[in-house]
Write a protein that holds these residues in place. Structure first.
Motif, PDB file in Angstrom:
ATOM      1  N   TRP A  85       0.744  -1.672   0.272  1.00 27.36           N
ATOM      2  CA  TRP A  85       0.283   0.190   0.318  1.00 27.36           C
ATOM      3  C   TRP A  85       0.879   1.328  -0.154  1.00 27.36           C
ATOM      4  CZ3 TRP A  85      -4.852  -0.445  -1.280  1.00 27.36           C
ATOM      5  CH2 TRP A  85      -5.483  -2.203  -0.588  1.00 27.36           C
ATOM      6  N   LYS A  86       1.753   1.119   0.256  1.00 25.46           N
ATOM      7  CA  LYS A  86       2.978   2.335   0.242  1.00 25.46           C
ATOM      8  C   LYS A  86       2.917   3.294  -1.398  1.00 25.46           C
ATOM      9  CE  LYS A  86       6.721   0.295   3.324  1.00 25.46           C
ATOM     10  NZ  LYS A  86       8.315   0.271   3.436  1.00 25.46           N
ATOM     11  N   ALA A  87       2.268   2.880  -2.093  1.00 20.29           N
ATOM     12  CA  ALA A  87       2.654   3.399  -3.289  1.00 20.29           C
ATOM     13  C   ALA A  87       0.907   4.429  -3.256  1.00 20.29           C
ATOM     14  CB  ALA A  87       2.107   2.540  -4.681  1.00 20.29           C
ATOM     15  N   HIS A  88       0.044   4.279  -2.077  1.00 19.83           N
ATOM     16  CA  HIS A  88      -1.327   4.633  -2.367  1.00 19.83           C
ATOM     17  C   HIS A  88      -0.993   5.566  -1.222  1.00 19.83           C
ATOM     18  CE1 HIS A  88      -3.760   1.809  -4.413  1.00 19.83           C
ATOM     19  NE2 HIS A  88      -2.325   1.148  -4.009  1.00 19.83           N
ATOM     20  N   ASP A  89      -2.133   6.396  -0.765  1.00 20.82           N
ATOM     21  CA  ASP A  89      -2.544   7.406   0.559  1.00 20.82           C
ATOM     22  C   ASP A  89      -2.190   6.596   1.316  1.00 20.82           C
ATOM     23  OD1 ASP A  89      -2.447   9.127   2.056  1.00 20.82           O
ATOM     24  OD2 ASP A  89      -4.420  10.419   0.896  1.00 20.82           O
ATOM     25  N   VAL A  90      -1.654   5.901   2.122  1.00 19.59           N
ATOM     26  CA  VAL A  90      -2.379   5.237   3.454  1.00 19.59           C
ATOM     27  C   VAL A  90      -2.391   6.227   4.963  1.00 19.59           C
ATOM     28  CG1 VAL A  90      -0.011   3.858   3.176  1.00 19.59           C
ATOM     29  CG2 VAL A  90       0.293   5.820   4.381  1.00 19.59           C
ATOM     30  N   ASP A  91      -2.359   7.307   4.873  1.00 13.57           N
ATOM     31  CA  ASP A  91      -2.887   8.506   5.848  1.00 13.57           C
ATOM     32  C   ASP A  91      -4.665   8.131   5.561  1.00 13.57           C
ATOM     33  OD1 ASP A  91      -0.996   8.760   7.097  1.00 13.57           O
ATOM     34  OD2 ASP A  91      -0.377  10.735   5.385  1.00 13.57           O
ATOM     35  N   ARG A  92      -4.992   7.481   4.248  1.00 13.80           N
ATOM     36  CA  ARG A  92      -6.443   7.885   3.607  1.00 13.80           C
ATOM     37  C   ARG A  92      -7.586   6.458   3.854  1.00 13.80           C
ATOM     38  NH1 ARG A  92      -8.958  12.049   4.091  1.00 13.80           N
ATOM     39  NH2 ARG A  92     -10.311  11.578   2.707  1.00 13.80           N
ATOM     40  N   ILE A  93      -6.137   5.757   4.326  1.00 15.26           N
ATOM     41  CA  ILE A  93      -6.573   3.745   4.323  1.00 15.26           C
ATOM     42  C   ILE A  93      -6.522   3.400   6.032  1.00 15.26           C
ATOM     43  CG2 ILE A  93      -6.142   1.346   3.694  1.00 15.26           C
ATOM     44  CD1 ILE A  93      -4.228   3.127   1.267  1.00 15.26           C
ATOM     45  N   PHE A  94      -7.926   2.726   6.479  1.00 18.68           N
ATOM     46  CA  PHE A  94      -7.985   1.681   7.159  1.00 18.68           C
ATOM     47  C   PHE A  94      -8.002   0.693   7.564  1.00 18.68           C
ATOM     48  CE2 PHE A  94     -10.192   0.942  11.665  1.00 18.68           C
ATOM     49  CZ  PHE A  94      -9.777   1.931  12.212  1.00 18.68           C
ATOM     50  N   TYR A  95      -7.386  -0.117   8.476  1.00 20.24           N
ATOM     51  CA  TYR A  95      -6.599  -1.282   8.125  1.00 20.24           C
ATOM     52  C   TYR A  95      -7.801  -2.138   9.326  1.00 20.24           C
ATOM     53  CZ  TYR A  95      -4.192  -5.891   8.511  1.00 20.24           C
ATOM     54  OH  TYR A  95      -3.016  -7.005   8.728  1.00 20.24           O
ATOM     55  N   PHE A  96      -8.465  -3.137   9.145  1.00 20.51           N
ATOM     56  CA  PHE A  96      -8.855  -3.764  10.145  1.00 20.51           C
ATOM     57  C   PHE A  96      -8.252  -4.920  10.562  1.00 20.51           C
ATOM     58  CE2 PHE A  96     -13.412  -2.873   7.507  1.00 20.51           C
ATOM     59  CZ  PHE A  96     -13.467  -1.847   8.328  1.00 20.51           C
ATOM     60  N   SER A  97      -7.699  -4.808  11.593  1.00 17.65           N
ATOM     61  CA  SER A  97      -6.899  -6.051  12.343  1.00 17.65           C
ATOM     62  C   SER A  97      -7.301  -7.528  12.083  1.00 17.65           C
ATOM     63  CB  SER A  97      -5.962  -5.565  13.420  1.00 17.65           C
ATOM     64  OG  SER A  97      -6.045  -4.705  13.233  1.00 17.65           O
ATOM     65  N   GLU A  98      -8.278  -8.161  12.797  1.00 14.65           N
ATOM     66  CA  GLU A  98      -8.808  -8.913  13.153  1.00 14.65           C
ATOM     67  C   GLU A  98     -10.209  -8.760  13.396  1.00 14.65           C
ATOM     68  OE1 GLU A  98      -6.056  -9.160  15.479  1.00 14.65           O
ATOM     69  OE2 GLU A  98      -7.696  -7.856  15.953  1.00 14.65           O
ATOM     70  N   GLY A 165      -2.810  -8.996  -6.642  1.00 15.10           N
ATOM     71  CA  GLY A 165      -1.129  -8.905  -6.693  1.00 15.10           C
ATOM     72  C   GLY A 165      -1.022  -8.087  -5.107  1.00 15.10           C
ATOM     73  N   TYR A 166      -2.016  -7.966  -4.343  1.00 20.84           N
ATOM     74  CA  TYR A 166      -1.096  -6.855  -2.894  1.00 20.84           C
ATOM     75  C   TYR A 166      -1.446  -8.860  -1.523  1.00 20.84           C
ATOM     76  CZ  TYR A 166      -1.611  -2.622  -4.512  1.00 20.84           C
ATOM     77  OH  TYR A 166      -1.612  -1.278  -5.282  1.00 20.84           O
ATOM     78  N   PHE A 167      -0.205  -8.258  -1.380  1.00 21.03           N
ATOM     79  CA  PHE A 167      -0.288  -9.281  -0.357  1.00 21.03           C
ATOM     80  C   PHE A 167       0.401  -9.065   0.918  1.00 21.03           C
ATOM     81  CE2 PHE A 167      -0.547 -11.856  -4.213  1.00 21.03           C
ATOM     82  CZ  PHE A 167      -1.432 -12.713  -3.680  1.00 21.03           C
ATOM     83  N   ALA A 168       0.276  -9.849   2.069  1.00 21.12           N
ATOM     84  CA  ALA A 168       1.270  -9.726   3.559  1.00 21.12           C
ATOM     85  C   ALA A 168       2.272 -10.921   3.456  1.00 21.12           C
ATOM     86  CB  ALA A 168       0.383  -9.522   4.172  1.00 21.12           C
ATOM     87  N   LYS A 169       3.281 -10.582   3.832  1.00 19.79           N
ATOM     88  CA  LYS A 169       4.252 -11.355   4.600  1.00 19.79           C
ATOM     89  C   LYS A 169       4.467 -11.812   5.952  1.00 19.79           C
ATOM     90  CE  LYS A 169       6.095 -12.800  -0.103  1.00 19.79           C
ATOM     91  NZ  LYS A 169       7.409 -13.125   0.162  1.00 19.79           N
ATOM     92  N   MET A 170       4.201 -12.530   7.336  1.00 25.85           N
ATOM     93  CA  MET A 170       3.746 -12.716   8.196  1.00 25.85           C
ATOM     94  C   MET A 170       4.061 -13.389   9.110  1.00 25.85           C
ATOM     95  SD  MET A 170       0.921 -10.345   9.549  1.00 25.85           S
ATOM     96  CE  MET A 170      -0.154  -9.393   8.787  1.00 25.85           C
TER      97      MET A 170
END
Length: 192
Positions: A85-98, A165-170
């Motif tokens: 998401w770094k290519a986006h305006d991350v300040d406008r995105i809310f993340y639903f953790s779980e 194409g958007y994935f996280a690795k944890m």
């Protein structure tokens, strides 16, 4: 009767043990298979105690916590979550953790309320998108239950779509593993 309550910051401190135990219990199930610890979970939940714009939505059956759903601004998450998401305006995105819900309480509309509460909170704060990610396991995983139904349809009914194409690795410790391994998680998103 199930009671849904929304908490911010220090309001959740009284429930940290219950919330942590529920996360451990539900995330042990497929597809997460997480072998968690109370110490780690309580430390993780401190994120929401400290997050000014974070939210915790909890479901109670009497005094018992039976569900929890969390979220915070994506910009407050670690790099492995922000990732693509770094290519986006991350300040406008809310993340639903779980969202975790004890088995006996599923299919009663609580999960829908979890999404509604978090979306309303994000909109109130001026966010224009909501995102979350779910672990990807191979179809032939040996611990996959025969009756397993992925949550894709549930998420789609809420208006979310896979962000291709958007994935996280944890990394976390799976049940039965001796050490942590890296997992891939698929992002889903929705315009608010």
């Amino acid at each position: 009767m199930i009671n849904i309550q929304t908490f911010t910051q220090k309001e959740i401190v009284a429930y940290l043990d219950d919330l942590a135990q529920l996360r451990i219990s539900v995330f042990r199930e497929y597809p997460y298979l997480y072998d968690g610890s109370l110490v780690y979970e309580k430390e993780y939940l401190q994120t929401f105690v400290k997050a000014e714009d974070g939210i915790v939505v909890a479901a109670f059956d009497g005094d018992q916590v039976v569900g929890i759903s969390t979220g915070l601004p994506l910009a407050q998450e670690p790099d492995e979550v922000i990732g693509p998401w770094k290519a986006h305006d991350v300040d406008r995105i809310f993340y639903f953790s779980e969202s975790v819900l004890a088995k006996a309480y599923r299919g009663q509309g609580i999960g829908v309320q979890f999404f509604q509460e978090r979306e309303a909170w994000a909109r109130k704060l001026g966010f224009t998108q909501a995102v979350f990610c779910g672990v990807v396991r191979p179809d032939d995983h040996p611990l996959k239950p025969a009756d397993y139904l992925p949550l894709d349809r549930f998420w789609q009914k809420r208006g979310y779509a896979k962000k291709e194409g958007y994935f996280a690795k944890m990394s976390w410790l799976d049940r039965g593993e001796a050490e942590e391994t890296t997992k891939v998680l698929q992002y889903w998103w929705k315009a608010l």
